[in-house]
Design a protein around this motif. Structure first.
Motif, PDB file in Angstrom:
ATOM      1  N   ILE A   9      -1.571  12.450  -9.574  1.00 31.53           N
ATOM      2  CA  ILE A   9      -2.963  12.839 -10.026  1.00 31.53           C
ATOM      3  C   ILE A   9      -3.835  11.415  -9.865  1.00 31.53           C
ATOM      4  O   ILE A   9      -3.624  10.578 -10.648  1.00 31.53           O
ATOM      5  N   LEU A  10      -4.879  11.700  -8.744  1.00 26.48           N
ATOM      6  CA  LEU A  10      -5.806  10.435  -8.767  1.00 26.48           C
ATOM      7  C   LEU A  10      -7.328  10.888  -9.288  1.00 26.48           C
ATOM      8  O   LEU A  10      -7.676  11.868  -8.535  1.00 26.48           O
ATOM      9  N   LYS A  11      -7.906  10.290 -10.151  1.00 23.62           N
ATOM     10  CA  LYS A  11      -9.136  10.610 -10.542  1.00 23.62           C
ATOM     11  C   LYS A  11     -10.220   9.487 -10.476  1.00 23.62           C
ATOM     12  O   LYS A  11     -10.038   8.556 -11.187  1.00 23.62           O
ATOM     13  N   CYS A  12     -11.261   9.823  -9.741  1.00 25.80           N
ATOM     14  CA  CYS A  12     -12.156   8.790  -9.572  1.00 25.80           C
ATOM     15  C   CYS A  12     -13.158   8.789 -10.919  1.00 25.80           C
ATOM     16  O   CYS A  12     -13.549   9.984 -11.322  1.00 25.80           O
ATOM     17  N   THR A  14       1.454  10.079   6.225  1.00 25.41           N
ATOM     18  CA  THR A  14       1.086   9.045   6.191  1.00 25.41           C
ATOM     19  C   THR A  14      -0.577   9.155   6.111  1.00 25.41           C
ATOM     20  O   THR A  14      -1.113  10.290   6.479  1.00 25.41           O
ATOM     21  N   VAL A  15      -1.332   8.034   5.686  1.00 27.51           N
ATOM     22  CA  VAL A  15      -2.909   8.320   5.689  1.00 27.51           C
ATOM     23  C   VAL A  15      -3.470   7.158   6.144  1.00 27.51           C
ATOM     24  O   VAL A  15      -2.774   5.734   6.059  1.00 27.51           O
ATOM     25  N   ARG A  16      -4.410   7.308   6.871  1.00 30.98           N
ATOM     26  CA  ARG A  16      -5.108   6.232   7.573  1.00 30.98           C
ATOM     27  C   ARG A  16      -6.713   5.883   6.976  1.00 30.98           C
ATOM     28  O   ARG A  16      -7.194   6.855   6.828  1.00 30.98           O
ATOM     29  N   SER A  48      -8.718  10.703   0.309  1.00 31.95           N
ATOM     30  CA  SER A  48      -7.773  10.846   1.326  1.00 31.95           C
ATOM     31  C   SER A  48      -6.350  10.812   0.872  1.00 31.95           C
ATOM     32  O   SER A  48      -5.739  11.674   1.514  1.00 31.95           O
ATOM     33  N   ILE A  49      -6.021  10.017  -0.015  1.00 30.98           N
ATOM     34  CA  ILE A  49      -4.471   9.908  -0.376  1.00 30.98           C
ATOM     35  C   ILE A  49      -4.194  11.280  -1.209  1.00 30.98           C
ATOM     36  O   ILE A  49      -3.121  12.008  -1.072  1.00 30.98           O
ATOM     37  N   ARG A  50      -5.008  11.944  -1.966  1.00 28.40           N
ATOM     38  CA  ARG A  50      -5.027  13.053  -2.787  1.00 28.40           C
ATOM     39  C   ARG A  50      -4.833  14.322  -1.704  1.00 28.40           C
ATOM     40  O   ARG A  50      -3.833  15.167  -1.894  1.00 28.40           O
ATOM     41  N   ASN A  51      -5.674  14.311  -0.710  1.00 30.99           N
ATOM     42  CA  ASN A  51      -5.631  15.295   0.428  1.00 30.99           C
ATOM     43  C   ASN A  51      -4.488  15.448   1.263  1.00 30.99           C
ATOM     44  O   ASN A  51      -3.541  16.269   1.408  1.00 30.99           O
ATOM     45  N   ALA A  52      -3.957  14.050   1.414  1.00 26.25           N
ATOM     46  CA  ALA A  52      -2.690  13.657   2.278  1.00 26.25           C
ATOM     47  C   ALA A  52      -1.439  14.434   1.402  1.00 26.25           C
ATOM     48  O   ALA A  52      -0.612  15.103   1.990  1.00 26.25           O
ATOM     49  N   ASP A  53      -1.684  14.095   0.276  1.00 29.36           N
ATOM     50  CA  ASP A  53      -0.608  14.251  -0.933  1.00 29.36           C
ATOM     51  C   ASP A  53      -0.562  16.025  -0.964  1.00 29.36           C
ATOM     52  O   ASP A  53       0.625  16.294  -1.035  1.00 29.36           O
ATOM     53  N   MET A  54      -1.520  16.610  -0.968  1.00 30.88           N
ATOM     54  CA  MET A  54      -1.366  18.163  -1.020  1.00 30.88           C
ATOM     55  C   MET A  54      -1.167  18.855   0.037  1.00 30.88           C
ATOM     56  O   MET A  54      -0.342  19.820   0.108  1.00 30.88           O
ATOM     57  N   ASP A  55      -1.139  18.127   1.092  1.00 29.18           N
ATOM     58  CA  ASP A  55      -1.035  18.819   2.403  1.00 29.18           C
ATOM     59  C   ASP A  55       0.462  18.154   2.890  1.00 29.18           C
ATOM     60  O   ASP A  55       0.898  18.682   3.927  1.00 29.18           O
TER      61      ASP A  55
END
Length: 132
Positions: A76-79, A23-25, A12-19
């Motif tokens: 960069i967030l990597k699981c 804010t992110v919920r 969610s954080i990565r997608n919001a950052d790219m878009d």
């Protein structure tokens, strides 16, 4: 939402950052709150609010923006660990991300903490994610 809450919040954080959203919920659980506290303390997130909606608690994250407001910081967030493959490490073998610039979030017997805190306390654990 899937069973892997850590992957959900990171995605969610990565997608919001790219878009380039501000804010992110995300759903609020003990694990997500601890991870978000680490991200807030390390400066990857600007603000966190807890919101109740239909008897469910949500965390509303404000992503950190550049001063000229042209975009977000490119994090960069990597699981790493996932339900089918858990990755564990002792404190001597915790990886250093970009020579110590990035952070590793670990789940230890003493709670969720960063790689620096785990090395200082001399404990290892499950490697949850890398952030740089």
């Amino acid at each position: 939402m899937s069973k892997d809450t850590i992957a959900d919040i990171i995605t969610s954080i990565r997608n919001a950052d790219m878009d380039k959203k501000g804010t992110v919920r995300i759903a609020s659980t003990n694990i997500t709150e601890n991870i978000i506290k680490i991200l807030l303390r390390e400066g990857f997130i600007e603000n966190v609010r807890k919101h109740r909606e239909n008897n469910k608690y949500l965390l509303i994250l404000t992503l950190r923006h550049r001063r000229n407001r042209k975009g977000t910081y490119r994090n960069i967030l990597k699981c790493i660990s996932r339900p089918g493959l858990r990755i564990y490490s002792n404190y001597k073998r915790i990886p250093r991300i970009l020579g110590g610039i990035g952070i590793v979030i670990l789940s230890t017997s003493r709670g969720i903490m960063t790689d620096r805190e785990a090395r200082l306390k001399g404990i290892g654990g499950e490697i949850l994610c890398y952030i740089w």
